[in-house]
Scaffold this active site. Sequence first.
Site, PDB file in Angstrom:
ATOM      1  N   SER A  91      23.418 -43.271 -37.259  1.00  0.00           N
ATOM      2  CA  SER A  91      24.349 -42.140 -37.349  1.00  0.00           C
ATOM      3  C   SER A  91      24.164 -41.333 -38.642  1.00  0.00           C
ATOM      4  O   SER A  91      24.195 -40.099 -38.616  1.00  0.00           O
ATOM      5  CB  SER A  91      25.790 -42.613 -37.194  1.00  0.00           C
ATOM      6  OG  SER A  91      26.022 -43.714 -38.011  1.00  0.00           O
ATOM      7  N   LYS A 106      32.300 -47.782 -55.342  1.00  0.00           N
ATOM      8  CA  LYS A 106      32.312 -47.773 -53.875  1.00  0.00           C
ATOM      9  C   LYS A 106      32.140 -49.210 -53.361  1.00  0.00           C
ATOM     10  O   LYS A 106      32.798 -49.615 -52.406  1.00  0.00           O
ATOM     11  CB  LYS A 106      31.173 -46.872 -53.366  1.00  0.00           C
ATOM     12  CG  LYS A 106      31.135 -46.736 -51.864  1.00  0.00           C
ATOM     13  CD  LYS A 106      30.514 -45.418 -51.440  1.00  0.00           C
ATOM     14  CE  LYS A 106      30.630 -45.188 -49.952  1.00  0.00           C
ATOM     15  NZ  LYS A 106      29.606 -45.861 -49.173  1.00  0.00           N
TER      16      LYS A 106
HETATM   17  O1  KPL Z   1      33.435 -47.095 -46.463  1.00  0.00           O
HETATM   18  C1  KPL Z   1      34.150 -47.655 -45.669  1.00  0.00           C
HETATM   19  C2  KPL Z   1      33.497 -48.481 -44.623  1.00  0.00           C
HETATM   20  O2  KPL Z   1      34.045 -48.663 -43.552  1.00  0.00           O
HETATM   21  O3  KPL Z   1      32.364 -48.940 -44.893  1.00  0.00           O
HETATM   22  C3  KPL Z   1      35.643 -47.579 -45.801  1.00  0.00           C
HETATM   23  C4  KPL Z   1      35.992 -46.856 -47.069  1.00  0.00           C
HETATM   24  C5  KPL Z   1      36.249 -48.952 -45.826  1.00  0.00           C
HETATM   25  C6  KPL Z   1      36.242 -46.740 -44.705  1.00  0.00           C
HETATM   26  O4  KPL Z   1      36.268 -47.353 -43.484  1.00  0.00           O
END
Ligand code: KPL
Length: 304
Positions: A9, A183
Amino acid sequence: MMHVLGAGSLGLLWLARLQQAGQPCSLLVRNQATLEAWRTADNKLIFEQQGHQSQQRANVEVATTSDTPIQTLIVATKAHSTLAAVESVRHRLSTLSQILLLQNGLGAQQQVSHAFTEQRVLYASVTDGAWQPAPRHVIWAGQGTTLIGDPLNQRAPEWLKQLDSNAVQWQWDDNIVAVLWRKLAVNCAINPFTLLFDCVNGEVPNVAGSWLDECIAELQALLTSQAVPHLDDLPTQIYEVIRRTANNSSSMRQDMHAKRRTELDYILGYACRLAQHERIPTPALNRLLYATQRRLAELDLPVD
Ligand code: KPL
């Protein structure tokens, strides 16, 4: 000409937006069978945003068999297949080639940087949401920003200007490794719990209880050891992401449901290994890693 490696995706999202902005682009796929599937479908890529569908013709090549040189390589593979994917096009790279890595978590970026010392390797943190309802069809579910930076602290290269901000909303960040750490901390605090309790992001505080806050405190200590600045607001940031993405199924939970290998090892696994190396106690994170790995094993999925 830019080359996008990875037809999931995220790769299709980048390809579609770059092509829409008039940027010549080629999609690199893994094998002849995937190329044939594209050809049978007339190389048609469906790009959907806010219910509006558009069709584009994609230029598709097999990564390994072509030998046309690659100047700009945008790598959109899952973390665990990144190094092998970039190695598969090594013969097409020169010292002038630049590699932009879009991976989640940490670990894959360092593997590529170590293996490709002759090329300039840039890292990016991507917050767009995208998914594929069918092959060659991508839905841009949530617009985010892309922070790009150089782990060796050099200045932004000129070619990035070609990522017209109408195509990809990007900003240069002088401390991209800190961005990726933050992150990773957010993903460590949310994704494994959603897999373990099979729940959407918004349910994590309820199902995890004080375990979540213990994990966040340990992540704060770990990120401090990595000189990530301004960590006082990390708990607020994590709770804010949980609130904002309350109805989302995390990427790790989606992988579990689709019976795909998850990125656990490049997210929580990386954090726990580094904590051990730095001698920072992380019992709550270790317990979460162990429980998540056990759940994956029960589901017959790879635990790393
Ligand atoms: O980055 C995300 C992921 O699903 O990998 C979050 C921030 C948890 C959002 O779903």
